[in-house]
Design an enzyme around this catalytic site. Structure first.
Site, PDB file in Angstrom:
ATOM      1  N   LYS A  78       0.266   7.794   1.201  1.00  0.00           N
ATOM      2  CA  LYS A  78      -1.012   7.602   0.499  1.00  0.00           C
ATOM      3  C   LYS A  78      -1.040   6.155   0.052  1.00  0.00           C
ATOM      4  O   LYS A  78      -0.283   5.752  -0.829  1.00  0.00           O
ATOM      5  CB  LYS A  78      -1.085   8.547  -0.702  1.00  0.00           C
ATOM      6  CG  LYS A  78      -2.473   9.001  -1.090  1.00  0.00           C
ATOM      7  CD  LYS A  78      -3.436   7.892  -1.446  1.00  0.00           C
ATOM      8  CE  LYS A  78      -3.375   7.513  -2.896  1.00  0.00           C
ATOM      9  NZ  LYS A  78      -4.154   6.287  -3.218  1.00  0.00           N
ATOM     10  N   GLY A 137       4.567   2.432  -8.452  1.00  0.00           N
ATOM     11  CA  GLY A 137       3.325   2.230  -9.201  1.00  0.00           C
ATOM     12  C   GLY A 137       3.607   2.208 -10.688  1.00  0.00           C
ATOM     13  O   GLY A 137       4.725   1.905 -11.118  1.00  0.00           O
ATOM     14  N   SER A 138       2.590   2.541 -11.460  1.00  0.00           N
ATOM     15  CA  SER A 138       2.718   2.406 -12.912  1.00  0.00           C
ATOM     16  C   SER A 138       3.573   3.538 -13.489  1.00  0.00           C
ATOM     17  O   SER A 138       3.684   4.619 -12.913  1.00  0.00           O
ATOM     18  CB  SER A 138       1.331   2.441 -13.556  1.00  0.00           C
ATOM     19  OG  SER A 138       0.731   3.695 -13.315  1.00  0.00           O
ATOM     20  N   GLU A 161       2.897   5.276 -16.091  1.00  0.00           N
ATOM     21  CA  GLU A 161       2.036   6.406 -16.468  1.00  0.00           C
ATOM     22  C   GLU A 161       1.798   7.329 -15.267  1.00  0.00           C
ATOM     23  O   GLU A 161       1.915   8.556 -15.376  1.00  0.00           O
ATOM     24  CB  GLU A 161       0.707   5.848 -16.989  1.00  0.00           C
ATOM     25  CG  GLU A 161      -0.117   6.851 -17.696  1.00  0.00           C
ATOM     26  CD  GLU A 161      -1.504   6.311 -18.014  1.00  0.00           C
ATOM     27  OE1 GLU A 161      -1.744   5.087 -17.866  1.00  0.00           O
ATOM     28  OE2 GLU A 161      -2.344   7.134 -18.381  1.00  0.00           O
ATOM     29  N   GLU A 168       3.116  -4.445 -20.057  1.00  0.00           N
ATOM     30  CA  GLU A 168       3.091  -5.059 -18.727  1.00  0.00           C
ATOM     31  C   GLU A 168       1.667  -5.549 -18.447  1.00  0.00           C
ATOM     32  O   GLU A 168       0.715  -4.769 -18.466  1.00  0.00           O
ATOM     33  CB  GLU A 168       3.504  -4.025 -17.671  1.00  0.00           C
ATOM     34  CG  GLU A 168       3.579  -4.627 -16.281  1.00  0.00           C
ATOM     35  CD  GLU A 168       4.110  -3.644 -15.236  1.00  0.00           C
ATOM     36  OE1 GLU A 168       3.757  -2.457 -15.303  1.00  0.00           O
ATOM     37  OE2 GLU A 168       4.878  -4.090 -14.365  1.00  0.00           O
TER      38      GLU A 168
HETATM   39  P1  ADP Z   1      -1.739   0.528 -10.461  1.00  0.00           P
HETATM   40  O1  ADP Z   1      -2.109   0.616 -11.911  1.00  0.00           O
HETATM   41  O2  ADP Z   1      -0.807  -0.537 -10.128  1.00  0.00           O
HETATM   42  O3  ADP Z   1      -2.897   0.673  -9.524  1.00  0.00           O
HETATM   43  P2  ADP Z   1      -1.083   3.260 -10.121  1.00  0.00           P
HETATM   44  O4  ADP Z   1       0.166   3.893 -10.565  1.00  0.00           O
HETATM   45  O5  ADP Z   1      -2.352   3.666 -10.783  1.00  0.00           O
HETATM   46  O6  ADP Z   1      -0.801   1.742 -10.233  1.00  0.00           O
HETATM   47  O7  ADP Z   1      -1.298   3.448  -8.557  1.00  0.00           O
HETATM   48  C1  ADP Z   1      -0.267   3.398  -7.622  1.00  0.00           C
HETATM   49  C2  ADP Z   1      -0.561   4.438  -6.569  1.00  0.00           C
HETATM   50  O8  ADP Z   1      -0.569   5.723  -7.184  1.00  0.00           O
HETATM   51  C3  ADP Z   1      -1.921   4.300  -5.885  1.00  0.00           C
HETATM   52  O9  ADP Z   1      -1.800   4.645  -4.520  1.00  0.00           O
HETATM   53  C4  ADP Z   1      -2.760   5.331  -6.610  1.00  0.00           C
HETATM   54  O10 ADP Z   1      -3.836   5.816  -5.843  1.00  0.00           O
HETATM   55  C5  ADP Z   1      -1.751   6.428  -6.851  1.00  0.00           C
HETATM   56  N1  ADP Z   1      -2.081   7.341  -7.958  1.00  0.00           N
HETATM   57  C6  ADP Z   1      -2.806   7.078  -9.070  1.00  0.00           C
HETATM   58  N2  ADP Z   1      -2.892   8.177  -9.850  1.00  0.00           N
HETATM   59  C7  ADP Z   1      -2.201   9.168  -9.219  1.00  0.00           C
HETATM   60  C8  ADP Z   1      -1.896  10.540  -9.525  1.00  0.00           C
HETATM   61  N3  ADP Z   1      -2.337  11.114 -10.630  1.00  0.00           N
HETATM   62  N4  ADP Z   1      -1.135  11.225  -8.654  1.00  0.00           N
HETATM   63  C9  ADP Z   1      -0.658  10.649  -7.543  1.00  0.00           C
HETATM   64  N5  ADP Z   1      -0.920   9.375  -7.183  1.00  0.00           N
HETATM   65  C10 ADP Z   1      -1.674   8.627  -8.009  1.00  0.00           C
END
Ligand code: ADP
Length: 498
Positions: A191, A244-245, A247, A401
């Site tokens: 994804k 990713g983040s 959270e 961050e």
């Molecule tokens: P950033 O803030 O750097 O965009 P995210 O953690 O939000 O980091 O996003 C990193 C990846 O995680 C992206 O591909 C995003 O679509 C995906 N993502 C965001 N929210 C969710 C979720 N609840 N479950 C799974 N994947 C997610």
């Protein structure tokens, strides 16, 4: 070869047609028929339309990955997987210019950086993992039980893996999921990030040209809360490898509980970079600066808390500020550009919020500090390299961050004090120590609670060296031999002879 002086040609992959999902070796529209737009952050202009993948599309991709895992891929000899990985490496390098341009157009990385990654790092990562594909080993044990008993371990691919990646290095992040998963013999549903979907789609096409069987690699474009969340919760996915983040990492941990998925989580950071007065400052200035300003600060490893020993604090922060001001900010397609835009309007607004917080809490901007809106830059999302001095540990800009080109420079007086303060963060991804005292260098690096410490360097990466966090920066390793191990189960086999 490309002409480095001219504006590069638009990649042929951007043919004006909406990009589809890549499932089971075929391009397919989202079941809903919907698409969403991607934007060039340097201009704010529409770049391309991309399929809006949702839960139902993820289900199709997982089914394709399961079929491929149970089909020929699962029984393929390691050396055959290795050959495919090596061919992928060569093909990606042969198309490095196109991949680099897709990333630069999609998320704004200066083309010098995206060319470097596409021409050097990506192929070499595939090659390193290709070496691992034929070096997967178990162990034998001699239990103390009576009779003729022995046991051995088999390393087996985990199965169907969900990879979820962010936008800050689309081709590179995709590589860190694809290469080890394939080396281990897993299949993958990747994804990609909604802000930057294009280069992984093109990479998937090249992987097929290299001989990857259908369904081994599937790419889903779409949003995190829908497609990403379905992948994280899917009962037939055996592992999630997420970058990713923090959270979102926590969401993924919760979503994975349903079928107890294995997880690799590479999350956020607020990394300390510690400069002692006895360091080689000529080396430390550019490396500490680029350890944050590189990729416009959109790197989880950014050394954004710059601790500087008080005796050199003023001189050093001034020099880092001057270095920041000397960097060329502008059109990322221009080979002379060192700092491009940040990825999106949303990210721009977030960083502007932190710049305002820094100023209102009493930090002083020695460089940057205000969004760039001159001339052509007005339409894009440009933040100049920013150095905040007069920063205290409890300021928002020293704790959260920012994911932007913002250094928070903090003075310190003693070794023990700076170690304690450097560790006083929920994160533990990376860190740096600058000193010419070898004892101090190793003492500090052993006490920093972070998955990476650079001594007299910052941001160095190599496929041979593991990377991953402590504390809320995640668990599991990427890169290094550990990376492929993360995709293997270990089975104990007992043998009793008579
Ligand atoms: P950033 O803030 O750097 O965009 P995210 O953690 O939000 O980091 O996003 C990193 C990846 O995680 C992206 O591909 C995003 O679509 C995906 N993502 C965001 N929210 C969710 C979720 N609840 N479950 C799974 N994947 C997610």
């Amino acid at each position: 070869m490309h002409d480095r002086s001219a504006t590069p040609a638009r990649p042929a992959f951007l043919d004006g047609k909406a990009k589809k999902l890549f499932i089971g070796g075929k391009w397919v529209e989202a079941q809903s028929g919907k698409t969403f737009g991607s934007v060039n952050p340097a201009t704010g202009a529409a770049l391309d339309e991309v399929a809006l993948g949702d839960a139902v599309d993820v289900d199709l991709a997982v089914a394709a990955a399961r079929r491929a895992f149970e089909g020929p891929w699962g029984s393929m000899r390691p050396v055959e997987r290795q050959k495919i990985l090596l061919r992928i490496a060569d093909l990606l390098e042969a198309h490095a210019e196109e991949i680099a341009l897709l990333d630069t157009l999609d998320m704004g990385a200066p083309v010098v950086i995206s060319r470097y990654l596409a021409s050097n790092v990506i192929g070499d990562t595939f090659r390193f993992c290709a070496g691992q594909a034929v070096a997967i080993q178990g162990e034998t044990m001699t239990p103390s039980l009576p009779g003729d008993v022995f046991a051995y371990t088999r390393k087996e691919p985990i199965g169907v893996v969900g990879g979820i990646v962010p936008w800050n290095g689309p081709a590179f992040n995709a590589t860190w999921k694809i290469a080890p998963a394939l080396a281990a013999g897993c299949t993958l549903v990747l994804k990609v990030a909604e802000q930057a979907s294009l280069s992984p789609l093109r990479m998937a096409q090249l992987c097929m040209e290299a001989g990857l069987p259908e369904g081994v690699l599937n790419i889903i474009t779409g949003f995190g809360e829908t497609a990403g969340a379905r992948l994280a919760a899917h009962p037939d996915v055996d592992k999630i490898s997420f970058t990713g983040s923090t959270e979102t990492g926590q969401h993924i941990i919760r979503a994975s509980a349903g079928n107890i998925k294995k997880l690799t989580l590479e999350l956020g950071g607020k990394s300390p970079d510690i400069v002692f007065a006895d360091a080689d400052l000529d080396r430390a200035v550019p490396a500490a600066a680029m350890g944050v300003f590189g990729n416009s600060g959109q790197a989880c490893l950014a050394g954004s808390r710059l601790f500087v020993e008080r005796g050199i604090y003023e001189e050093f922060t001034q020099r880092v500020a001057e270095f920041g001001k000397s960097l060329t900010v502008g059109d990322p397609l221009d080979a002379g550009t060192q700092i491009g835009p940040v990825v999106s309007k949303e990210q721009l607004d977030r960083i502007n919020g932190y710049l305002a917080a820094g100023a209102s809490e009493g930090a002083v901007a020695l460089a940057g500090g205000v969004q760039l809106t001159d001339g052509k830059l007005a339409d894009g999302y440009f933040i100049p390299p920013t150095v905040f001095a007069n920063v205290h540990d409890d300021m928002t800009i020293a704790r959260e961050e920012i994911f932007g080109p913002v250094i928070s420079a903090i003075p310190f007086d003693e070794v023990d004090d700076v170690i304690q303060r450097a560790n006083d963060t929920p994160y533990g991804l990376a860190s740096g120590v600058w000193t010419n005292d070898i004892n101090k260098a190793h003492k500090v690096s052993s006490r920093l609670r972070a998955g990476t410490v650079w001594i007299n360097a910052y941001s160095l990466m190599d496929p041979a060296v593991p990377f991953g966090g402590y504390k809320m920066s995640g668990y599991g390793k990427e890169s290094g031999t550990h990376q492929v191990q993360e995709y293997l189960n270990s089975k104990a086999v007992w043998v009793q002879t008579n």
